[in-house]
Design a protein around this motif. Structure first.
Motif, mmCIF file in Angstrom:
data_model
loop_
_atom_site.group_PDB
_atom_site.id
_atom_site.type_symbol
_atom_site.label_atom_id
_atom_site.label_comp_id
_atom_site.label_asym_id
_atom_site.label_seq_id
_atom_site.Cartn_x
_atom_site.Cartn_y
_atom_site.Cartn_z
ATOM 1 N N ASP A 20 53.324 104.159 7.691
ATOM 2 C CA ASP A 20 54.693 104.491 7.309
ATOM 3 C C ASP A 20 54.735 105.271 6.008
ATOM 4 O O ASP A 20 55.561 106.158 5.818
ATOM 5 C CB ASP A 20 55.530 103.213 7.194
ATOM 6 N N TYR A 21 53.818 104.927 5.122
ATOM 7 C CA TYR A 21 53.733 105.642 3.837
ATOM 8 C C TYR A 21 53.339 107.100 4.085
ATOM 9 O O TYR A 21 53.926 108.023 3.522
ATOM 10 C CB TYR A 21 52.721 104.945 2.926
ATOM 11 N N GLU A 22 52.371 107.304 4.973
ATOM 12 C CA GLU A 22 51.940 108.682 5.275
ATOM 13 C C GLU A 22 53.067 109.478 5.927
ATOM 14 O O GLU A 22 53.238 110.671 5.673
ATOM 15 C CB GLU A 22 50.713 108.661 6.190
ATOM 16 N N ARG A 23 53.842 108.802 6.769
ATOM 17 C CA ARG A 23 54.926 109.476 7.475
ATOM 18 C C ARG A 23 55.976 110.043 6.524
ATOM 19 O O ARG A 23 56.621 111.037 6.809
ATOM 20 C CB ARG A 23 55.583 108.490 8.460
ATOM 21 N N VAL A 24 56.144 109.396 5.360
ATOM 22 C CA VAL A 24 57.129 109.891 4.395
ATOM 23 C C VAL A 24 56.452 110.669 3.260
ATOM 24 O O VAL A 24 56.964 110.747 2.148
ATOM 25 C CB VAL A 24 58.004 108.748 3.831
ATOM 26 N N GLY A 25 55.294 111.243 3.568
ATOM 27 C CA GLY A 25 54.652 112.121 2.583
ATOM 28 C C GLY A 25 53.587 111.456 1.729
ATOM 29 O O GLY A 25 53.089 112.066 0.779
ATOM 30 N N GLY A 26 53.245 110.220 2.071
ATOM 31 C CA GLY A 26 52.227 109.507 1.293
ATOM 32 C C GLY A 26 50.875 110.196 1.336
ATOM 33 O O GLY A 26 50.479 110.731 2.367
ATOM 34 N N TYR A 27 50.171 110.173 0.231
ATOM 35 C CA TYR A 27 48.842 110.753 0.016
ATOM 36 C C TYR A 27 48.829 112.283 0.053
ATOM 37 O O TYR A 27 47.766 112.893 0.011
ATOM 38 C CB TYR A 27 47.790 110.126 0.957
ATOM 39 N N GLN A 28 50.042 112.912 0.129
ATOM 40 C CA GLN A 28 50.090 114.372 -0.020
ATOM 41 C C GLN A 28 49.820 114.760 -1.476
ATOM 42 O O GLN A 28 49.244 115.808 -1.751
ATOM 43 C CB GLN A 28 51.462 114.924 0.416
ATOM 44 N N GLY A 29 50.266 113.913 -2.395
ATOM 45 C CA GLY A 29 50.024 114.170 -3.816
ATOM 46 C C GLY A 29 48.534 114.175 -4.121
ATOM 47 O O GLY A 29 48.043 115.021 -4.870
ATOM 48 N N LEU A 104 51.218 103.097 -5.693
ATOM 49 C CA LEU A 104 50.431 102.782 -6.889
ATOM 50 C C LEU A 104 48.977 103.213 -6.697
ATOM 51 O O LEU A 104 48.390 103.866 -7.573
ATOM 52 C CB LEU A 104 50.488 101.276 -7.181
ATOM 53 N N ILE A 105 48.407 102.872 -5.535
ATOM 54 C CA ILE A 105 46.997 103.206 -5.282
ATOM 55 C C ILE A 105 46.801 104.718 -5.331
ATOM 56 O O ILE A 105 45.870 105.224 -5.969
ATOM 57 C CB ILE A 105 46.553 102.629 -3.920
ATOM 58 N N GLU A 106 47.722 105.461 -4.700
ATOM 59 C CA GLU A 106 47.605 106.918 -4.725
ATOM 60 C C GLU A 106 47.694 107.432 -6.165
ATOM 61 O O GLU A 106 46.894 108.277 -6.580
ATOM 62 C CB GLU A 106 48.701 107.565 -3.854
ATOM 63 N N GLY A 107 48.635 106.900 -6.921
ATOM 64 C CA GLY A 107 48.761 107.286 -8.331
ATOM 65 C C GLY A 107 47.490 106.989 -9.110
ATOM 66 O O GLY A 107 47.054 107.779 -9.955
ATOM 67 N N MET A 108 46.876 105.864 -8.807
ATOM 68 C CA MET A 108 45.648 105.483 -9.511
ATOM 69 C C MET A 108 44.487 106.415 -9.156
ATOM 70 O O MET A 108 43.670 106.756 -10.014
ATOM 71 C CB MET A 108 45.272 104.028 -9.177
ATOM 72 N N ILE A 109 44.418 106.822 -7.893
ATOM 73 C CA ILE A 109 43.319 107.720 -7.499
ATOM 74 C C ILE A 109 43.504 109.083 -8.171
ATOM 75 O O ILE A 109 42.551 109.677 -8.681
ATOM 76 C CB ILE A 109 43.229 107.871 -5.963
#
Ligand code: FMN
Ligand code: SF4
Ligand code: FES
Lengths: 423, 161
Positions: A20-29, A104-109
Motif C-alpha cells: 500500500d505504501y508503494e501504491r501511494v508513491g512509497g520508495y520513489q524518494g 521512516l525506514i525510507e527516510g532513514m535509508i
C-alpha cells in the motif's frame, strides 16, 4: 491542505503495509536519491528548509553536511532515528511509528545514503509495543523487497537497519546519552566537542535525527524542493505534527502547515476550552518550553516566531493551562519530573533541580517565603545554558522562569495566604 | 532470592547474549539487552543474575549494577504478578491522575513502589507514556489503559487475577 506524513495512515488503527505504501508513491524518494550523489541529496534537503523536529530545530541538511566524507573517515558510520519521545506532553512520533513505519525506514535509508552510513538504528522508547511490532515487520518487508541489505536497487549502496528498545529514562533522548545507552552503558551525556557527527557510536561518525524529521525526507526527494517549501506558511519548509492536551474539547494530534497559528490549533483543531474552563496559558512544545499566555495566542507556531514571544517551538505538542488548575502545582509536577530524570552527571542540575522541587513543594503547601522567589532566579542562572553538561537543566527551568514572569501573583498568593488557593 | 548454587542464566540465555554482542566491538555493549533478557525470564534481576552476567559480559558486577539501576524499567527487586505503572507527568496531572492514583493506593492498600501482600500487584508511578491526548493513562503489564475514570478501575483490575 496536503498532509504528506499522515494522509495514508489507515484509520482503523493498522499500519501502512509495503504494497500500500508503494501504491501511494512509497520508495520513489529512495529511487530518486540513489540517482543523485550523496552531496546532491544533502543539498536538496538543505534547500527544502527542513529543520529538526526533535526540539532544537537544527537544520537537517546542515547537520548532514558536517559529517566528514568517507575519504576522511571510512565506514562503519551510523545513522540513529531518535524515537525516545519521553518529553512530558509529547505524543507525535508515536503516530508516525505506529501508522507509517515504511516512511521512516525510507527516510532513514535516504539519510544514510546522504551521509554514507552503512548501519542505522531506531532507538525506540519502551511502551510503544505496537510501534515496535509494526517497525519490525516493515523492516522485514523492506529487506525482502531489496530496499535494505546488500546493493540496494542495484545502486552499489548497502545498508543494515535494526531496532533498539530503551529500558527507560528521559535523558536517553539527548543524543549523546542515547549513544551511550546504545553502547550498553549508563545514559550520561558526553562532552561536546567532539560532536557525534565526527565521533559518535563507538567513536564513529553518527547522525541522530528525530523520527518526524526523517519521515519528511522521502517526500522532499520524491516531490521536490519547491513543492515541499510550498507546504509551509513560513520560511522553513514542510508540515508539522501539532498536538494539544489539557482541558480542551478535542485533545489530539494534527498534521498542519508549519507556521499555523497557535489560535487556529487551539480553537479550530482542539475545539477550544472545555465548557467552564478559561485559557490561561500553555507550554507550546512540551514540558521544557516557556509558558505563553493569552496575549500571545496569535503567534505562528514555527521555529522563528515562537521565540519572539519568549518561548520555543520544542516538539510542537501544546500543554494547556486552564483557570481551574494551579500553575504552582503544574510547575511543581514538571520540576519533580526533571529532578527525578536528571542523570546526576553534573552538579548544578543534580543539586539544583531537587532544590527547585523542594522550594516549589513548600510554596504549594503554604510554607513558602518571598525570598524563595529570588532563589529561583539564582537557580535559573546556575542552570543556564553553558553551565550544565546538557540541555536538560536549562530546559527544566523554562516553565518555571516563565511562570514567574507571567503568573507571579499566583506564587505570591500561595505565600501570603499560606495555602494553595486552588485547593 | 535464588540460592547461589542454582544458576540463573541457562545455556540458551547465554547463547542468546553471545549472539547479541557478536556485532559489537565490546561484549559490554549487550549489557542492557542482557538485563532485559534476564527480566523477561524472571520478571526481575537478582544479585545472583548480576554476578553471572558479569562473567558472561566481562564486566564487574558493580558496573552491571550501575547500568541496571540507571534504567527504571530494569527491576532490581521482585515485583508482583501484575505491574501497574500510572503516568504522573504533566498532562495526566492536569487531567487528574492523582484521583486515579489515590483510588488505587486505597483499594490495594499499598503506596507507590510497593507490592500487595498477596503478590498480585506492584504499583509504580511512571513518566509520560506518550498518549497525553488521552490522559490520564496507565499501563498494567503490557496493556495501555487511557482516558481513565475512577469508576472504571474496579472492573479493569478484575481483568488481572
Ligand atoms: C533531555 C533531552 C531529551 C531529549 N529527548 C529527545 C527525544 O525524545 N526525541 C528527539 O528526537 N530528540 C530529543 N532530544 C533532542 C536530541 O538531543 C537531538 O537534538 C535530536 O534528536 C536531533 O534530531 P533533529 O535534528 O532531527 O531534531 C532531547 C534532548 C534533551 C536535552
Ligand atoms: S544537565 Fe542534568 S541531565 Fe544533563 S548531564 Fe547534567 S546532570 Fe545529567
Ligand atoms: S503526560 Fe501522561 S501520557 Fe503524557
Amino acid at each position: 491542505m496536503e498532509r504528506p506524513l499522515t494522509e495514508h495512515i489507515p484509520l482503523d488503527g493498522s499500519w501502512l503495509r509495503l504494497k500500500d505504501y508503494e501504491r501511494v508513491g512509497g520508495y520513489q524518494g529512495l529511487r530518486e536519491a540513489l540517482k543523485l550523489t550523496p552531496k546532491e541529496v544533502i543539498d536538496r534537503v538543505k534547500d527544502a528548509g527542513l529543520r529538526g523536529r526533535g526540539g532544537a530545530g537544527f537544520a537537517t541538511g546542515l547537520k548532514w553536511s558536517l559529517v566528514p566524507t568517507v575519504d576522511q573517515i571510512p565506514q562503519p558510520r551510523y545513522l540513529i532515528a531518535n524515537g525516545d519521545e519521553m518529553e512530558p506532553g509529547t505524543f507525535k512520533d508515536r503516530l508516525l511509528l505506529e501508522g507509517n513505519p515504511h516512511q521512516l525506514i525510507e527516510g532513514m535509508i535516504i539519510a544514510s545514503y546522504a551521509i554514507q552510513a552503512d548501519y542505522s538504528y531506531v532507538f525506540l522508547r519502551w511502551g510503544y509495543q505496537f510501534a515496535e511490532k509494526a517497525l519490525q515487520e516493515a523492516i522485514h518487508e523492506a529487506y525482502q523487497a531489496g530496499y535494505l541489505g546488500k546493493n540496494i536497487l542495484g545502486s552499489g549502496f548497502s545498508h543494515e537497519l535494526s531496532v533498539h528498545i530503551s529500558a527507560g529514562r528521559y535523558i536517553c533522548g539527548e543524543e549523546t546519552a542515547l549513544i551511550n545507552a546504545l553502547e550498553g552503558k549508563r545514559a550520561n551525556p558526553r562532552t561536546k566537542p567532539p560532536f557525534p557527527v565526527v565521533s559518535g557510536f563507538f567513536g564513529r561518525p553518527t547522525v541522530v535525527n528525530n523520527i518526524e524529521t526523517l519521515s519528511n525526507v522521502p517526500h522532499i526527494l520524491s516531490k521536490g524542493v519547491s513543492w515541499y517549501k510550498s507546504l509551509s506558511k513560513c520560511e522553513d519548509g514542510g508540515t508539522k505534527l501539532y498536538g494539544v492536551s489539557g482541558k480542551v474539547k478535542k485533545p489530539g494530534l494534527w498534521e498542519l502547515p508549519l507556521g499555523t497559528s497557535f489560535r487556529e490549533i487551539l480553537e479550530e483543531y482542539a475545539g477550544g476550552m472545555l465548557d467552564g474552563y478559561q485559557f490561561r496559558g500553555a507550554l507550546p512544545g512540551g514540558g521544557s518550553t516557556d509558558f505563553i499566555t493569552a496575549e500571545h495566542i496569535d503567534v505562528a507556531m514555527d521555529y522563528n516566531s515562537v521565540p519572539k514571544v519568549g518561548s520555543r517551538m520544542g516538539t510542537g505538542t501544546v500543554i494547556v493551562l486552564d483557570d481551574k488548575t494551579c500553575v504552582v502545582g503544574m510547575v511543581l509536577n514538571l520540576e519533580h519530573f526533571f529532578a527525578q530524570e536528571s542523570c546526576g552527571w553534573c552538579t548544578p542540575c543534580r543539586e539544583g533541580l531537587p532544590w527547585t522541587e523542594k522550594l516549589l513543594l513548600a510554596i504549594e503547601e503554604g510554607r513558602g517565603r518571598m525570598e524563595d522567589l529570588k532563589i529561583f532566579d539564582d537557580l535559573t542562572r546556575y542552570m543556564a545554558p553553558g553551565h550544565t553538561f546538557c540541555a536538560l537543566a536549562p530546559g527544566a527551568m523554562e516553565p518555571l522562569q516563565s511562570a514567574l514572569k507571567h503568573f507571579r501573583e499566583d506564587f505570591e498568593r500561595h505565600i501570603h495566604e499560606h495555602r494553595c488557593p486552588w485547593k | 532470592m535464588e540460592t547461589s548454587t542454582s544458576r540463573v542464566l541457562t545455556q540458551e540465555m547465554i547463547a542468546e547474549i553471545q549472539e547479541m554482542y557478536k556485532h559489537f566491538p565490546v561484549k559490554s555493549a549487550a549489557c542492557i539487552e542482557a538485563l532485559k533478557l534476564v527480566q523477561k525470564h524472571y520478571r526481575w534481576v537478582s544479585d545472583q543474575a548480576v554476578q553471572e552476567l558479569a562473567e558472561v559480559l566481562e564486566m564487574s558486577a558493580d558496573e552491571i549494577d550501575g547500568v541496571a539501576t540507571f534504567y527504571n524499567l530494569i527491576f532490581r527487586k521482585p515485583v508482583g504478578r501484575h505491574v501497574i505503572m500510572i503516568c504522573d507527568s504533566v498532562s495526566c496531572w492536569v487531567m487528574g491522575y492523582e484521583k486515579i492514583a489515590d483510588y488505587l493506593k486505597k483499594k490495594l492498600g499499598i503506596q507507590f513502589g510497593e507490592t500487595t501482600p498477596d503478590g498480585r500487584f506492584t504499583l509504580l508511578p511512571i513518566c509520560c507514556l506518550g498518549t497525553c491526548d488521552r490522559a490520564p493513562a496507565m499501563f498494567i503489564d503490557e496493556d495501555l489503559h487511557r482516558d481513565l475514570k475512577v469508576e472504571q478501575l474496579d472492573e479493569i483490575l478484575e481483568r488481572y487475577p
